[in-house]
Design an enzyme around this catalytic site. Sequence first.
Site, short mmCIF file in Angstrom:
data_model
loop_
_atom_site.label_atom_id
_atom_site.label_comp_id
_atom_site.label_asym_id
_atom_site.label_seq_id
_atom_site.Cartn_x
_atom_site.Cartn_y
_atom_site.Cartn_z
N ARG A 1 41.69 3.27 -97.65
CA ARG A 1 40.99 2.52 -96.60
C ARG A 1 39.70 3.19 -96.15
NH1 ARG A 1 46.49 1.56 -95.02
NH2 ARG A 1 47.02 -0.62 -95.41
N LYS B 1 25.11 -0.82 -99.34
CA LYS B 1 25.64 -1.94 -100.10
C LYS B 1 26.31 -1.41 -101.37
CE LYS B 1 22.83 -5.93 -98.79
NZ LYS B 1 21.92 -6.99 -99.27
N GLU C 1 10.99 -2.04 -107.65
CA GLU C 1 11.53 -1.98 -106.30
C GLU C 1 10.58 -1.26 -105.36
OE1 GLU C 1 14.05 -3.51 -105.13
OE2 GLU C 1 15.50 -3.88 -106.72
N LYS D 1 12.89 1.14 -96.28
CA LYS D 1 14.26 0.59 -96.34
C LYS D 1 15.09 1.07 -95.15
CE LYS D 1 18.11 -0.69 -99.11
NZ LYS D 1 18.71 -0.86 -100.44
N GLU E 1 23.06 -7.37 -92.56
CA GLU E 1 22.31 -8.56 -92.97
C GLU E 1 22.74 -9.79 -92.17
OE1 GLU E 1 21.58 -10.60 -97.23
OE2 GLU E 1 21.28 -8.44 -97.23
N ARG F 1 17.21 -7.84 -92.84
CA ARG F 1 17.53 -7.11 -94.07
C ARG F 1 17.41 -8.00 -95.30
NH1 ARG F 1 22.34 -2.69 -95.29
NH2 ARG F 1 21.80 -2.41 -97.48
N ASN G 1 15.70 -8.71 -100.28
CA ASN G 1 16.14 -9.48 -101.45
C ASN G 1 14.99 -10.24 -102.12
OD1 ASN G 1 18.91 -8.78 -101.16
ND2 ASN G 1 19.12 -10.31 -99.55
N HIS H 1 15.15 -11.43 -105.74
CA HIS H 1 16.51 -11.27 -106.22
C HIS H 1 17.22 -12.59 -106.51
CE1 HIS H 1 15.73 -7.17 -105.09
NE2 HIS H 1 16.93 -6.79 -105.44
N HIS I 1 18.44 -12.54 -110.04
CA HIS I 1 19.86 -12.50 -110.40
C HIS I 1 20.22 -13.63 -111.36
CE1 HIS I 1 21.33 -9.94 -106.73
NE2 HIS I 1 20.73 -9.23 -107.66
N HIS J 1 17.73 -4.68 -114.20
CA HIS J 1 17.66 -5.25 -112.85
C HIS J 1 16.23 -5.25 -112.31
CE1 HIS J 1 18.67 -6.28 -108.76
NE2 HIS J 1 18.12 -5.16 -108.33
#
Length: 366
Positions: free
Chosen positions: A120, A142, A184, A226, A236, A241, A245, A248, A252, A266
């Site tokens: 956990r 993330k 990036e 960032k 987000e 935030r 993206n 993206h 993606h 990527h």
Amino acid sequence: MTIVPVALGARSYDVVIEAGLLATAGDILAPLSRGRPMPIVADANVAPHLETLRGSLNAAGVSTETIIIPAGENSKSWATLEQLTDRLLALGVERGDHVIALGGGVIGDLVGFATAILKRGCGFVQVPTTLLAQVDSSVGGKTGINARAGKNLIGAFHQPKIVLIDPRVLDTLPLRQLRAGYAEVVKYGLIDDATFFAWCEEHGPALLAGDAAAREYAIAHSVRAKARIVGEDEFETTGRRALLNLGHTFGHALEAEAGFSDRLLHGEAVAAGCALAFGYSVAHGLCPMEDAIRVAAHWQAAGLPNGLSAAGISAPAERLVDHMRHDKKASGGQIPFLLAHGIGQTYLDKQVSLDDVQRFLAIQPN
């Protein structure tokens, strides 16, 4: 040494940036070990850096165990996650322990997610070895793995205890990977910093050619950008935030079409996605054509794709939009898009019609 704080209350941590840091990392990490071994998860591509890090930890009195993960995006899978968590449990990792992620974005995302769910939640340290991971994925918490339906659809927010960035490790990075990470870097200029984009236009060639000062400046500037955005919107929820993206949603879809493989990295997909986002913005009268031309020209000058054709994607527009429907940011059947009023003027639009996106993609050269 540059230290950039990521201010998140009880989850705050520092990003430490220094040339040669890998060789002295043991002194920084020793207090986190609590006298226990610190497992290092890496892939075969970082063998020289692994030995440097292990030597530094051992010199600081910290014992290590090494877990090698196959390189590549395919390792962000249920199967690899199961293998990793089983191995960490076999090593007796406790909730108060810290696991070190040494590698690019794949290793960081995988280890971050594994430690988020192991018992956990236990601690982890990011030691990114690619430019993309240094300026983006290692900061912000993330974590996750890919699913058949799309990229990063299974994961959790789990912040590292510290991020250690050694720009010198980039000297061994293949040029293609360096270019992918550079996408990036440029993204931060496109989001809300036109001055930084202009800096990239002037200094990007030197950065890619190995200029140490340019690399260190770009890394520190990107991490600060960032950290600021993540500090304002960690989970987000406010939309701030989401600006990270940019490129993206389109990107993606291109990655999915390429099978999440080395056919399209990527960062390459992000570059093409940014070009498409600016092109879509121009097509709808939102952005000056000159800005879209500058963006496309800079990607081309950096050796990065600036559209479908340059990315090697020839899929029907309908199939690319189908990939987008699995976007994890979808809400109420609507997908938010990052569009632009100009360079440094990105904004979130939640009313974009996918039918309209399909029409736009259908007329792109491929």
